[in-house]
Design a protein around this motif. Sequence first.
Motif, short mmCIF file in Angstrom:
data_model
loop_
_atom_site.label_atom_id
_atom_site.label_comp_id
_atom_site.label_asym_id
_atom_site.label_seq_id
_atom_site.Cartn_x
_atom_site.Cartn_y
_atom_site.Cartn_z
N ALA A 64 -10.19 -46.45 7.77
CA ALA A 64 -9.18 -47.21 7.18
C ALA A 64 -8.63 -47.02 6.04
N ARG A 65 -9.49 -46.97 4.92
CA ARG A 65 -9.14 -46.48 3.56
C ARG A 65 -7.98 -45.24 3.64
N LEU A 108 4.75 -46.68 -1.83
CA LEU A 108 4.24 -47.85 -2.27
C LEU A 108 2.99 -47.60 -2.80
N GLN A 109 2.66 -48.58 -4.19
CA GLN A 109 1.35 -48.54 -4.75
C GLN A 109 0.31 -48.83 -3.64
N ALA A 110 -0.86 -48.06 -3.69
CA ALA A 110 -1.75 -48.49 -2.72
C ALA A 110 -3.05 -49.03 -3.58
N ILE A 111 -3.36 -50.29 -3.30
CA ILE A 111 -4.46 -50.88 -4.02
C ILE A 111 -5.89 -51.07 -3.16
N ASP A 112 -6.99 -50.76 -3.54
CA ASP A 112 -8.22 -50.39 -2.92
C ASP A 112 -8.99 -51.75 -2.78
N GLY A 153 -11.65 -43.80 -5.07
CA GLY A 153 -10.42 -44.13 -4.26
C GLY A 153 -9.07 -43.60 -5.26
N LYS A 154 -9.38 -43.15 -6.58
CA LYS A 154 -8.09 -42.52 -7.21
C LYS A 154 -8.15 -41.29 -6.82
N ALA A 155 -9.38 -40.37 -6.35
CA ALA A 155 -9.23 -38.97 -5.98
C ALA A 155 -8.45 -38.91 -4.64
N TRP A 156 -8.61 -40.18 -3.85
CA TRP A 156 -7.90 -40.25 -2.48
C TRP A 156 -6.27 -40.68 -2.67
N GLY A 157 -5.74 -41.01 -3.72
CA GLY A 157 -4.42 -41.37 -3.94
C GLY A 157 -4.21 -42.85 -4.21
N PHE A 158 -5.44 -43.79 -4.15
CA PHE A 158 -5.13 -45.15 -4.47
C PHE A 158 -4.58 -45.11 -6.09
N ASP A 159 -3.84 -46.00 -6.30
CA ASP A 159 -3.40 -46.60 -7.52
C ASP A 159 -4.05 -47.62 -8.31
N GLY A 160 -4.85 -48.21 -7.75
CA GLY A 160 -5.59 -49.22 -8.44
C GLY A 160 -6.52 -50.10 -7.40
N LYS A 161 -7.31 -50.97 -7.92
CA LYS A 161 -8.33 -51.61 -6.96
C LYS A 161 -8.36 -53.26 -7.27
N GLN A 162 -8.73 -53.79 -6.24
CA GLN A 162 -9.09 -55.43 -6.53
C GLN A 162 -10.14 -55.57 -7.44
N CYS A 163 -10.21 -56.72 -8.05
CA CYS A 163 -11.22 -56.93 -9.14
C CYS A 163 -11.49 -58.33 -9.21
N ILE A 164 -12.79 -58.99 -9.22
CA ILE A 164 -13.13 -60.15 -9.16
C ILE A 164 -13.93 -60.61 -10.24
#
Length: 326
Positions: free
Chosen positions: A209-210, A222-226, A245-256
Amino acid sequence: MRSAIRAFSTNVTKTDRKGFVPRRALLYVPGSSEKVLAKVPKIKVDSLVLELEDGCPLASKAQARTNIAAYLDDLPSKGDHACFELGVRVNSVSSGLLADDVKELSKAKHLPQVFLVPKVDDPDELAAIWDIFKTNYGAERIQNSKSRLIIYIESARALLDMPRLLATTLNLHKNAGFFKLDGVVFGSDDFCADLGMSRSNEGTETLYARQRFVTCCKAFSLQAIDSVYIDIKDLDGLRRQSIEGKAWGFDGKQCIHPTQIPVIQESFLPPPDKIEWAKALIDEYIKHENEQRNTVLTFRGSMVDRPVILQAMNIVQTVKYIQESQ
Ligand SMILES: CC(=O)SCCNC(=O)CCNC(=O)[C@H](O)C(C)(C)COP(=O)(O)OP(=O)(O)OC[C@H]1O[C@@H](n2cnc3c(N)ncnc32)[C@H](O)[C@@H]1OP(=O)(O)O
Ligand SMILES: O=CC(=O)O
Ligand SMILES: [Mg+2]
């Protein structure tokens, strides 16, 4: 010869440079807590999202709407914010709560810099979302704003229909003036629930999916957020998944949680040795081109051709844009 390098298309140069917002970490701050909201201006994170959806219990939604609308209404009094972007995540259209959210938010003098709309499953929902925003804000207020849009892909159906969902959202901006789609978030927790998956810290269950998700995002520039990493105490696991995620091309990640911010933001910046490698490679490539030699060369023992140069340029430009935005 530098112009030959500039002419290469990279995922960074395809983005409107002026509107570039780094979104390495996207932190949710539940709107229901006035105590936490009071800390918002000082939180140093790329994208700060005032949360109305799943981080807010149903019983607190009304209070959260009122709090966030009051915050936006009184935005100038809060002074400078340490984040690059202040957003609001509303509820999905399918929840039946979106109209109430937007009605309350639209009473505020100021719009957030980005609206985040979760669980967009079907292209037909986009017309309903646009209608709710238009009815409450009025088309002109939306068209005259610089606010951006981020949508969430959180179900099997949405993942399979992603190209159509993204194209429909981009067309709503072009044809009707709705907020411009700037990024897409992979809602991994809802996705796991939708597919009956068990969530693991390793994330092997969402591997396909990712990878499909990030490919679709990049196909539309478009930016992709993981995914969210819900094990707040496991910062090593968070770092591993962020670097992946960065190595796969994501631009950022959600954070809680605030402790996740530095781990994510550092992971989404290329490490110093990679930046040094990229700059040296580009210099070497320019020299090589000037000497009119073959565009395939050996650099530090490895073969380098055009795609490797493009990767080096992505690294240099990402760092430059983040530094310039600070
Ligand atoms: C799958 C999804 O949809 S993810 C998005 C939806 N989920 C969310 O929005 C959840 C966001 N996070 C949170 O609500 C909280 O971090 C929780 C409930 C998980 C844990 O909260 P706490 O038990 O208060 O954590 P903890 O005690 O470690 O907090 C330490 C400090 O950080 C603050 N803090 C915790 N989370 C956040 C946050 N998301 N934003 C800002 N500050 C925060 C706390 O207020 C506390 O401050 P204090 O020391 O001044 O009292
Ligand atoms: O909205 C986020 C998710 O993981 O679900
Ligand atoms: Mg979700």
